[in-house]
Design an enzyme around this catalytic site. Structure first.
Site, PDB file in Angstrom:
ATOM      1  N   GLU A 428       0.994  -1.296  -0.062  1.00 53.14           N
ATOM      2  CA  GLU A 428      -0.078  -0.114  -0.196  1.00 53.14           C
ATOM      3  C   GLU A 428       0.879   1.339  -0.089  1.00 53.14           C
ATOM      4  O   GLU A 428       1.789   1.219   0.825  1.00 53.14           O
ATOM      5  CB  GLU A 428      -0.780   0.108   1.471  1.00 53.14           C
ATOM      6  CG  GLU A 428      -1.642   1.148   1.602  1.00 53.14           C
ATOM      7  CD  GLU A 428      -2.264   1.235   2.954  1.00 53.14           C
ATOM      8  OE1 GLU A 428      -2.338   0.300   3.535  1.00 53.14           O
ATOM      9  OE2 GLU A 428      -3.052   2.171   3.062  1.00 53.14           O
ATOM     10  N   ASP A 509      -1.143  -1.026   5.498  1.00 54.02           N
ATOM     11  CA  ASP A 509      -0.876  -0.481   6.865  1.00 54.02           C
ATOM     12  C   ASP A 509      -2.139  -1.088   7.897  1.00 54.02           C
ATOM     13  O   ASP A 509      -2.920  -1.684   7.709  1.00 54.02           O
ATOM     14  CB  ASP A 509      -1.341   0.976   6.892  1.00 54.02           C
ATOM     15  CG  ASP A 509      -0.304   1.979   6.244  1.00 54.02           C
ATOM     16  OD1 ASP A 509       0.714   1.162   5.949  1.00 54.02           O
ATOM     17  OD2 ASP A 509      -0.502   2.894   5.938  1.00 54.02           O
ATOM     18  N   ASP A 511      -4.245  -0.231   9.921  1.00 51.36           N
ATOM     19  CA  ASP A 511      -5.260   0.762  10.405  1.00 51.36           C
ATOM     20  C   ASP A 511      -6.560   0.439   9.339  1.00 51.36           C
ATOM     21  O   ASP A 511      -6.260  -0.614   8.544  1.00 51.36           O
ATOM     22  CB  ASP A 511      -4.798   2.180  10.253  1.00 51.36           C
ATOM     23  CG  ASP A 511      -4.484   2.465   8.843  1.00 51.36           C
ATOM     24  OD1 ASP A 511      -4.615   1.587   7.780  1.00 51.36           O
ATOM     25  OD2 ASP A 511      -3.885   3.620   8.507  1.00 51.36           O
ATOM     26  N   ASP A 513      -7.950   1.984   7.054  1.00 53.11           N
ATOM     27  CA  ASP A 513      -7.836   1.788   5.321  1.00 53.11           C
ATOM     28  C   ASP A 513      -6.938   0.695   5.129  1.00 53.11           C
ATOM     29  O   ASP A 513      -7.296   0.351   3.844  1.00 53.11           O
ATOM     30  CB  ASP A 513      -6.937   3.442   5.211  1.00 53.11           C
ATOM     31  CG  ASP A 513      -7.788   4.540   5.136  1.00 53.11           C
ATOM     32  OD1 ASP A 513      -8.932   4.342   4.965  1.00 53.11           O
ATOM     33  OD2 ASP A 513      -7.346   5.770   5.369  1.00 53.11           O
TER      34      ASP A 513
END
Ligand code: 0RA
Length: 649
Positions: A428, A509, A511, A513
């Site tokens: 990403e 990541d 998180d 997203d």
């Protein structure tokens, strides 16, 4: 252990020892939960047989807090009289002799012995202990086994006025590893399936492992038709009632009966479940090929007759798009391609299913012309979409060639050309991509940075051309080099053998997203490169959540619990120093060395392998999570919200 074993018993011990030595051959993988759960199915199958023989209406499965599990039925109870050949009770023979069911020439027990798996004795062999309690002839009998070997005699312990069998076993932790807990959802969905296939049988599941006991009950009088309806419950169906087809043909060994339920919906996937004698054949076989042939010819015939076709005929894939079906065959002596019975090979079945389905389907179309037209219209649309997708895909391929060799510019490829040692990281963002490029082992690790969110393909299944026009998706297709599309018959479809890397590793990541991007990628892979997932090529990288530092010492934690443990350890080493805790939010916060050390080094990293237990369940989950139905997604999220432990927005 008593010492009065005769020659027959020695044979028994050798048989069980073989199961303990090679559980994989008899029960499946003992390390990933499959053998563990297979034990349950083996025991439950015996109780289901009692139902099939007309003697049992209830099976009760209980998960106990000590990791043992029990199965209770109200059948005839295992016979307790002395067995002629072995000189021990029939019950002990059944519990200790491999495939003992088949040995009972007593025809009432043929179903299980002849047609089911390895029998309850194999489960006994891999159990730390197994207790059996039999209610029969007004008396209660009990016996205990340890590692498959008798630990007590069969003793009469009391009286009763019911009949049945209660088997409790605790899987042996010297044989099973990794996954030692029974998975409620898996048991629930499997036993639900069992109850659908045995109309009228009630299956109760009690989970008593936590203080809050949890019970579900499955009891369906409607059988496979109700099964199909339930699978399609949240889909828009083309006709309200599933089409029910039944037929029977006498062969030399006895009657072969076939029973099918079919229902088309607006879904894009095809979901056909095949069974022989209530056992799932996940790779289909002759019943499936019979059904396919009949579907293609019957629907094409109807479409031509009604002048609904403009161009060529409809392909098998076209007519099966959106179909949910159950095919259940009962056969007196079926053959399978392997011990695990994943594929039926009895050749006569294909013709039987084909004839029955062709006839009944034609009849159905004559009687329900409106539904017939809708099914044909849906297939025609599918055919057009497939054609458009093929064109778009070929265009993508040609474009790749024009741009020189086909490998995308963003790809930092590895040096090796041996796919078995090569892996590709799908990363990403460009900045994390940069760290990964610097930190990697460039001999075997390729890096493909992906910008932002890839397209949600679930919402483009009606317009697949758009998927192939998407930049990030084109880049992945070209980097993998193995084609795209799940239709195995179609040239250019995804083919794992051409895959340039044996591991496709999604690295996002830690998180929300990141989780979203990971889901988008998995959706794409599932819909367009499914064999990559089924072949075990797809992985999810596990970057650490925390860095803990004290002086020159750096440690990494992958969960909150691990963080706390490490803090304790570091404290213990040097009381005085207050410890630095850094929460990683993005991969970009790690420098190349850290990224290598924690997440990419094959020697030390942990990764999650993406596996699929149940294709149909997976289809429905992607439809729910990524599709158009917002209220449905909301309900799903609310149902699962309490399972979320680490939500960091
Ligand atoms: C052998 C013969 C008979 C029943 C069974 C085994 C039997 C096995 C299991 C295992 C779990 N539950 C079970 N229930 C029955 C037939 C007995 C008869 O003819 O009375």
């Amino acid at each position: 252990m008593s010492d009065d074993y005769g020659a027959g018993s020695i044979q028994v011990l050798e048989g069980l020892e073989a199961v303990r030595k090679r559980p994989g051959m008899y029960l499946g993988d003992p390390h990933d939960g499959s053998a563990l759960h297979h034990c349950i199915w083996e025991v439950v199958d015996n109780s289901v047989d009692e139902h099939l023989a007309g003697h049992n209406d209830v099976v009760e499965v209980t998960l106990h807090p000590d990791r043992s599990l029990s199965v209770r039925d109200y059948g005839r109870g295992i016979p307790v009289d002395t067995h002629q050949e072995f000189g021990i009770s029939a019950a002990e023979v059944i519990m200790t002799k491999l495939h003992a069911g088949g040995k009972f020439d007593n025809s009432s027990y043929k179903v299980s012995g002849g047609l089911h798996g390895v029998g309850v004795s194999a489960v006994n062999a891999v159990s730390e202990w197994m207790d059996v309690e039999i209610h029969r002839g007004g008396a209660i009998y009990k016996q205990r086994f340890e590692a498959g070997v008798r630990a007590t005699d069969l003793v009469k312990t009391g009286s009763c006025d019911d009949t049945g069998t209660l088997i409790t076993f605790k899987p042996d932790t010297t044989i099973f590893t990794n996954i030692l807990e029974f998975d409620f959802d898996q048991i629930d969905s499997r036993l639900k399936e069992t109850s659908f296939l045995n109309a009228g049988l009630k299956i109760i599941i009690n989970d008593e492992r936590s203080d809050e006991h949890h019970t579900v009950e499955h009891h369906y009088e409607g059988g496979i038709s109700e099964f199909v309806k339930q699978i399609n419950a949240r889909r828009e169906t083309l006709h309200e009632e599933p089409i029910l087809i039944q037929g029977e043909k006498e062969i030399e060994k006895g009657p072969v009966t076939v029973e099918l339920a079919l229902q088309w919906s607006d879904a894009f996937s095809e979901n056909i479940y095949c069974y022989t004698n209530i056992i799932r054949n996940k790779d289909g076989g002759t019943h499936l090929s019979g059904l396919r042939t009949a579907l293609t010819s019957s629907i094409n015939g109807y479409a031509k007759k009604k002048n609904l076709l403009k161009n060529d005929g409809l392909s098998g894939d076209d007519v099966r798009e959106g179909l949910t079906a159950i095919v259940s065959v009962k056969h007196p002596d079926p053959s399978f391609s392997s011990q695990t019975k994943d594929k039926l090979v009895s050749s006569e079945v294909s013709g039987i299913v084909q004839t029955v389905v062709y006839e009944k389907l034609n009849e159905f179309f004559e009687e329900n012309p409106g539904v017939g037209k809708q099914i044909v219209d849906k297939a025609v649309l599918a055919s057009k979409a497939r054609e458009a997708a093929r064109k778009a895909r070929d265009l993508t391929r040609r474009k790749g060639v024009l741009e020189g060799g086909g490998l995308p510019g963003k790809l930092a490829d590895c040096q090796s050309r041996d796919p078995s040692e090569c892996e590709i990281y799908l990363v990403e963002g460009d900045s994390a991509g940069g760290s990964a490029k610097t930190g990697r082992d460039r001999r075997t690790q390729a890096i493909l940075p992906l910008r932002g969110k890839i397209l949600n393909v679930e919402r483009q299944m009606h317009n697949v051309a758009k998927v192939f026009q998407n930049q990030e998706i084109q880049t992945m297709i070209r980097a993998f080099g193995a084609g795209v599309g799940n239709n195995a018959d179609d040239e250019g479809s995804f083919n794992t053998e051409k895959l340039r890397y044996s591991k496709l590793i999604i690295m996002t990541d830690a998180d929300v997203d990141g989780a979203h991007i990971r889901t988008l990628m998995l959706t794409f892979l599932w819909r367009f490169m499914r064999p990559a997932i089924e072949g075990g090529h797809v992985y999810i990288a596990q970057p650490p959540l925390y860095q803990l530092s004290k002086g020159k010492v750096n440690r990494y934690a992958f969960s909150d619990e691990e963080r706390d443990t490490i803090i304790e350890e570091l404290r213990g080493e040097n009381e005085g120093a207050k410890i630095g805790v850094q929460r990683y939010k993005g991969l970009g916060e790690m420098n190349p060395e850290q990224l290598w050390e924690t997440t990419m080094n094959p020697e030390t990293r942990t990764m999650l392998k993406v596996t699929v237990r149940e294709a149909e369940e997976t289809n429905r989950m992607f439809e729910t999570l990524m599709g158009e139905d917002v209220p449905e997604r909301r309900a799903f999220i609310e149902r699962h919200a309490k399972e979320v432990t680490n939500l960091d927005i």
